[in-house]
Enzyme design. Structure first.
Site, PDB file in Angstrom:
ATOM      1  N   SER A  61      29.981  46.767  33.743  1.00 30.29           N
ATOM      2  CA  SER A  61      29.226  45.706  34.414  1.00 30.29           C
ATOM      3  C   SER A  61      28.047  46.346  35.138  1.00 30.29           C
ATOM      4  O   SER A  61      28.019  47.555  35.346  1.00 30.29           O
ATOM      5  CB  SER A  61      30.141  45.029  35.450  1.00 30.29           C
ATOM      6  OG  SER A  61      29.416  44.278  36.391  1.00 30.29           O
TER       7      SER A  61
ATOM      8  N   TYR B 239      36.099  43.744  42.443  1.00 27.24           N
ATOM      9  CA  TYR B 239      35.446  43.840  41.132  1.00 27.24           C
ATOM     10  C   TYR B 239      34.528  45.061  41.092  1.00 27.24           C
ATOM     11  O   TYR B 239      34.522  45.814  40.112  1.00 27.24           O
ATOM     12  CB  TYR B 239      34.645  42.563  40.889  1.00 27.24           C
ATOM     13  CG  TYR B 239      34.091  42.381  39.519  1.00 27.24           C
ATOM     14  CD1 TYR B 239      32.791  42.781  39.209  1.00 27.24           C
ATOM     15  CD2 TYR B 239      34.844  41.774  38.520  1.00 27.24           C
ATOM     16  CE1 TYR B 239      32.264  42.579  37.950  1.00 27.24           C
ATOM     17  CE2 TYR B 239      34.314  41.561  37.253  1.00 27.24           C
ATOM     18  CZ  TYR B 239      33.025  41.965  36.979  1.00 27.24           C
ATOM     19  OH  TYR B 239      32.500  41.765  35.718  1.00 27.24           O
TER      20      TYR B 239
ATOM     21  N   LYS C  55      35.089  48.086  38.506  1.00 23.73           N
ATOM     22  CA  LYS C  55      34.081  48.381  37.478  1.00 23.73           C
ATOM     23  C   LYS C  55      33.454  49.762  37.693  1.00 23.73           C
ATOM     24  O   LYS C  55      33.069  50.416  36.731  1.00 23.73           O
ATOM     25  CB  LYS C  55      33.019  47.285  37.441  1.00 23.73           C
ATOM     26  CG  LYS C  55      33.540  45.939  36.894  1.00 23.73           C
ATOM     27  CD  LYS C  55      34.092  46.047  35.469  1.00 23.73           C
ATOM     28  CE  LYS C  55      34.447  44.699  34.896  1.00 23.73           C
ATOM     29  NZ  LYS C  55      34.994  44.734  33.529  1.00 23.73           N
TER      30      LYS C  55
HETATM   31  P1  NAP Z   1      36.136  35.066  30.852  1.00 19.45           P
HETATM   32  O1  NAP Z   1      35.380  34.052  30.082  1.00 19.45           O
HETATM   33  O2  NAP Z   1      36.812  34.678  32.123  1.00 19.45           O
HETATM   34  O3  NAP Z   1      37.210  35.745  29.866  1.00 19.45           O
HETATM   35  C1  NAP Z   1      38.109  36.684  30.368  1.00 19.45           C
HETATM   36  C2  NAP Z   1      39.149  36.907  29.303  1.00 19.45           C
HETATM   37  O4  NAP Z   1      40.101  37.860  29.778  1.00 19.45           O
HETATM   38  C3  NAP Z   1      39.919  35.621  28.979  1.00 19.45           C
HETATM   39  O5  NAP Z   1      40.138  35.525  27.597  1.00 19.45           O
HETATM   40  C4  NAP Z   1      41.224  35.823  29.727  1.00 19.45           C
HETATM   41  O6  NAP Z   1      42.321  35.185  29.128  1.00 19.45           O
HETATM   42  C5  NAP Z   1      41.396  37.324  29.577  1.00 19.45           C
HETATM   43  N1  NAP Z   1      42.366  37.857  30.530  1.00 19.45           N
HETATM   44  C6  NAP Z   1      42.357  37.734  31.869  1.00 19.45           C
HETATM   45  N2  NAP Z   1      43.428  38.349  32.396  1.00 19.45           N
HETATM   46  C7  NAP Z   1      44.148  38.852  31.360  1.00 19.45           C
HETATM   47  C8  NAP Z   1      45.352  39.583  31.247  1.00 19.45           C
HETATM   48  N3  NAP Z   1      46.056  39.918  32.325  1.00 19.45           N
HETATM   49  N4  NAP Z   1      45.795  39.925  30.014  1.00 19.45           N
HETATM   50  C9  NAP Z   1      45.092  39.574  28.914  1.00 19.45           C
HETATM   51  N5  NAP Z   1      43.926  38.879  28.941  1.00 19.45           N
HETATM   52  C10 NAP Z   1      43.476  38.539  30.162  1.00 19.45           C
HETATM   53  O7  NAP Z   1      35.189  36.281  31.277  1.00 19.45           O
HETATM   54  P2  NAP Z   1      34.018  37.028  30.502  1.00 19.45           P
HETATM   55  O8  NAP Z   1      32.742  36.727  31.197  1.00 19.45           O
HETATM   56  O9  NAP Z   1      34.124  36.818  29.041  1.00 19.45           O
HETATM   57  O10 NAP Z   1      34.390  38.553  30.873  1.00 19.45           O
HETATM   58  C11 NAP Z   1      34.933  39.433  29.924  1.00 19.45           C
HETATM   59  C12 NAP Z   1      34.725  40.838  30.452  1.00 19.45           C
HETATM   60  O11 NAP Z   1      33.334  41.066  30.672  1.00 19.45           O
HETATM   61  C13 NAP Z   1      35.392  41.086  31.808  1.00 19.45           C
HETATM   62  O12 NAP Z   1      35.878  42.420  31.842  1.00 19.45           O
HETATM   63  C14 NAP Z   1      34.242  40.949  32.794  1.00 19.45           C
HETATM   64  O13 NAP Z   1      34.474  41.691  33.993  1.00 19.45           O
HETATM   65  C15 NAP Z   1      33.126  41.527  32.005  1.00 19.45           C
HETATM   66  N6  NAP Z   1      31.777  41.165  32.424  1.00 19.45           N
HETATM   67  C16 NAP Z   1      31.397  39.855  32.470  1.00 19.45           C
HETATM   68  C17 NAP Z   1      30.081  39.557  32.817  1.00 19.45           C
HETATM   69  C18 NAP Z   1      29.575  38.142  32.901  1.00 19.45           C
HETATM   70  O14 NAP Z   1      28.461  37.933  33.445  1.00 19.45           O
HETATM   71  N7  NAP Z   1      30.294  37.161  32.412  1.00 19.45           N
HETATM   72  C19 NAP Z   1      29.186  40.578  33.095  1.00 19.45           C
HETATM   73  C20 NAP Z   1      29.638  41.903  33.069  1.00 19.45           C
HETATM   74  C21 NAP Z   1      30.931  42.175  32.714  1.00 19.45           C
HETATM   75  P3  NAP Z   1      42.617  33.615  29.454  1.00 19.45           P
HETATM   76  O15 NAP Z   1      41.568  32.865  28.701  1.00 19.45           O
HETATM   77  O16 NAP Z   1      44.003  33.392  28.940  1.00 19.45           O
HETATM   78  O17 NAP Z   1      42.481  33.473  30.920  1.00 19.45           O
HETATM   79  C1  GCO Z   2      28.955  38.044  40.133  1.00 19.89           C
HETATM   80  C2  GCO Z   2      28.972  38.032  38.636  1.00 19.89           C
HETATM   81  C3  GCO Z   2      28.920  39.438  38.112  1.00 19.89           C
HETATM   82  C4  GCO Z   2      29.000  39.409  36.627  1.00 19.89           C
HETATM   83  C5  GCO Z   2      28.887  40.750  36.042  1.00 19.89           C
HETATM   84  C6  GCO Z   2      27.551  41.349  36.272  1.00 19.89           C
HETATM   85  O1  GCO Z   2      29.565  37.169  40.751  1.00 19.89           O
HETATM   86  O2  GCO Z   2      28.286  38.945  40.656  1.00 19.89           O
HETATM   87  O3  GCO Z   2      30.102  37.356  38.158  1.00 19.89           O
HETATM   88  O4  GCO Z   2      29.936  40.200  38.677  1.00 19.89           O
HETATM   89  O5  GCO Z   2      30.214  38.858  36.217  1.00 19.89           O
HETATM   90  O6  GCO Z   2      29.923  41.593  36.418  1.00 19.89           O
HETATM   91  O7  GCO Z   2      27.490  42.498  35.440  1.00 19.89           O
END
Ligand code: NAP
Ligand code: GCO
Length: 264
Positions: free
Chosen positions: A144, A157, A161
């Site tokens: 992230s 978080y 991360k």
């Molecule tokens: P999301 O839409 O909330 O999806 C998260 C996924 O993780 C869901 O499929 C959830 O399953 C699954 N999950 C949660 N806890 C779990 C567990 N204990 N065992 C197995 N699966 C589990 O979030 P996302 O935005 O796609 O995020 C995916 C990854 O990208 C995360 O690591 C997040 O920190 C990272 N990330 C996100 C962003 C952003 O802006 N969105 C930016 C940087 C990094 P359920 O559907 O069953 O809950």
């Molecule tokens: C927040 C956001 C971020 C993104 C991502 C950025 O509330 O700041 O959710 O944490 O999810 O991790 O890279």
């Protein structure tokens, strides 16, 4: 066969039922991999598999909680028993809690660390076994912007991360001699369920103002980096965090003001 091809390979993507994980899974399948879709919900995982099949790919459900640390070896062994190998692990499952430190008690902090950091290590350790036996592997962790920066309200978080970056480097050192690369992808702000609560608030524009590309991104904009790191094209890339953030972490000022003075 191009060096970006994943034909004949088997991948496991955690948290692949929706959002970024589902986008990763679809891209790996489109590149030729058989993809195991991990999610907490069997129905969600099976729906994702059906979507991939409808696109001509091959996917199977792998329903388990990534924090079931004692059970992960058996989950990985079941995949290898069915598929014959395991080439790629995408450590993507993650949660986020937004709360000031006063409301961010140890149960909440520990839950985020367990899923976003401890499970990343546990999954890598479980998957490294078949990868070592094969003499090749790819581990790709989802980091992230919070792997190399921070903001108020997401302290667990940020800690997790940052830890993912350290794990990526440490695992790369441990597993490099076994021809297993370990890298991380650092997404910027992506339009997924994780951020649903902040869209439509002033925070949405705050992100835009600090992103040189002046927008949030779609999950699909991360997938080229995932396929690259999973493929032979990245055979000598390991221990790296590749930021896919629209320039956010290379930019220090508000975009709307940083151009001031350009004419001076
Ligand atoms: P999301 O839409 O909330 O999806 C998260 C996924 O993780 C869901 O499929 C959830 O399953 C699954 N999950 C949660 N806890 C779990 C567990 N204990 N065992 C197995 N699966 C589990 O979030 P996302 O935005 O796609 O995020 C995916 C990854 O990208 C995360 O690591 C997040 O920190 C990272 N990330 C996100 C962003 C952003 O802006 N969105 C930016 C940087 C990094 P359920 O559907 O069953 O809950
Ligand atoms: C927040 C956001 C971020 C993104 C991502 C950025 O509330 O700041 O959710 O944490 O999810 O991790 O890279």
């Amino acid at each position: 066969m191009t060096s970006f091809s994943l034909e004949g390979q088997v991948a496991l993507v955690t948290g692949a039922g929706r959002g970024i994980g589902l986008a990763f899974a679809k891209a790996l399948a489109a590149a030729g991999a058989t993809v195991y879709i991990n999610d907490l919900s069997e129905a969600v995982a099976k729906t994702a598999c059906a979507e991939i099949a409808a696109e001509g790919g091959t996917a199977r459900p792998a329903v388990f909680d990534v924090t079931d640390f004692e059970g992960l070896d058996a989950q990985v062994d079941a995949i290898v028993a069915e598929a014959g190998r395991l080439d790629i692990l995408m450590n993507n499952a993650g949660i986020l809690i937004r709360a000031p430190i006063e409301e961010h008690a140890m149960p909440e902090f520990t839950r985020v660390i367990d899923i976003n950091l401890n499970a990343v290590y546990a999954m890598a350790r479980a998957c490294a076994r078949p990868m070592k036996a094969q003499g090749r592997g790819r581990i790709i962790n989802t980091g992230s912007v919070m792997s190399i920066s921070s903001r108020p309200g997401v302290i667990s978080y940020v800690a997790a991360k940052h830890g993912v970056l350290g794990l990526t480097r440490g695992l790369a050192a441990e597993l490099g001699p076994h021809n297993i690369t370990v890298n991380a992808i650092g997404p910027g702000y992506i339009l997924t369920e994780m951020n649903r609560h902040v869209l439509g608030t002033p925070f949405e524009k705050t992100v835009i103002d600090r992103t040189p590309m002046a927008r949030w991104a779609e999950p699909e904009e991360l997938t080229g980096t995932a396929v690259f790191l999973a493929s032979d094209a990245a055979s000598f890339v390991t221990g790296q965090l590749l930021m896919v953030d629209g320039g956010m972490t290379s930019n220090s000022l508000l975009v709307e003001t940083q151009n001031l003075g350009a004419s001076s």
